[in-house]
Design a protein around this motif. Structure first.
Motif, mmCIF file in Angstrom:
data_model
loop_
_atom_site.group_PDB
_atom_site.id
_atom_site.type_symbol
_atom_site.label_atom_id
_atom_site.label_comp_id
_atom_site.label_asym_id
_atom_site.label_seq_id
_atom_site.Cartn_x
_atom_site.Cartn_y
_atom_site.Cartn_z
ATOM 1 N N LEU A 180 85.118 57.134 2.483
ATOM 2 C CA LEU A 180 85.467 57.914 3.667
ATOM 3 C C LEU A 180 84.471 59.053 3.858
ATOM 4 N N PHE A 219 90.399 55.059 10.873
ATOM 5 C CA PHE A 219 89.267 55.809 11.415
ATOM 6 C C PHE A 219 89.330 55.847 12.934
ATOM 7 N N THR A 243 81.369 59.492 6.836
ATOM 8 C CA THR A 243 81.257 60.631 7.753
ATOM 9 C C THR A 243 79.909 61.326 7.612
ATOM 10 N N CYS A 265 83.285 50.551 7.607
ATOM 11 C CA CYS A 265 84.257 51.620 7.380
ATOM 12 C C CYS A 265 84.778 52.186 8.702
ATOM 13 N N GLU A 266 83.903 52.308 9.686
ATOM 14 C CA GLU A 266 84.311 52.819 10.989
ATOM 15 C C GLU A 266 85.273 51.867 11.705
ATOM 16 N N ARG A 315 87.163 64.182 9.181
ATOM 17 C CA ARG A 315 87.333 63.701 7.809
ATOM 18 C C ARG A 315 88.794 63.831 7.373
ATOM 19 N N TRP A 322 91.112 61.451 9.330
ATOM 20 C CA TRP A 322 90.970 60.079 8.837
ATOM 21 C C TRP A 322 91.726 59.894 7.529
#
Length: 217
Positions: free
Chosen positions: A164, A198, A168, A192-193, A22, A25
């Motif tokens: 974010l 990321f 996760t 998002c990934e 986290r 990222w």
């Protein structure tokens, strides 16, 4: 230079999920350089490390004499440095932070229960009895989140630190098929990934495990 503590090695089921991801990222999104401090079990148990992280977990974030623990608090600290992660208007900032805490308090507490049952005590009788209720609660939360998301690409009108953290948390379900029942959330997580920041953060975390062995952990 910012330093982030991370484990030298974790079992395969945890690789790509450890919470230093986290922070990595967030730093990648914010364009802030950092270095990883890889620790083993001996360091984790040491008095010096417990002075920084009372529970012996990762990550610990160090910057110019500042030492922080707990990934949520660290993400807020980083986000306040970058309008990539937090909008500049007060309302937008508040909404983004609300989603960060929602991910931790409304979803992760249930999702983590399922992970602990499945990965650590799957054959325990109490776990078998309790698991259906945990899964039911998760599906309820997933449905509520999916209703809010609708056809939005992100939780608000742009990607923020809330997305974010939420991503996760959703990734903890990767050993299950729970997200298959919520295709909008699955697509959201994958969107998002796919962000380059990321991918860089994930590669950095996984690279530490490639040549590592479990000794000392």
């Amino acid at each position: 230079m910012i330093t982030v503590s991370a484990f030298k090695w974790v079992p395969p089921f945890a690789q790509g999920l450890v919470r230093d991801l986290r922070v990595r990222w967030a730093l990648e999104e914010a364009g802030l350089p950092y270095q990883a401090r890889l620790i083993d079990g001996e360091v984790q148990r040491s008095a010096d490390y417990r002075m920084q992280q009372p529970f012996g977990q990762v990550p610990v974030y160090e910057e110019d004499g500042l030492s922080l623990f707990e990934s949520g608090a660290i993400l807020v600290h980083i986000a306040l440095k970058s309008d990539v992660l937090l909008p500049t208007d007060e309302a937008g900032r508040g909404r983004a932070l609300s989603w960060l805490f929602a991910a931790l308090n409304s979803l992760e507490i249930h999702i983590q229960q399922l992970a602990e049952i499945d990965l650590f005590v799957p054959d325990a009788e109490w776990a078998k009895l309790h698991r259906p209720d945990v899964v039911k609660r998760i599906h309820q939360r997933m449905g509520e989140l999916a209703t809010w998301l609708g056809d939005r690409p992100y939780l608000e009108d742009r990607f923020t630190v809330g997305d974010l953290m939420m991503t996760t948390v959703l990734r903890i379900l990767r050993h299950t098929d729970v997200l298959d029942a919520h295709p909008a959330l699955k697509a959201y997580k994958e969107r998002c990934e796919a962000r380059p920041a990321f991918q860089r953060a994930l590669a950095a975390q996984l690279s530490a495990f490639q040549d590592a062995t479990p000794r000392g952990n």
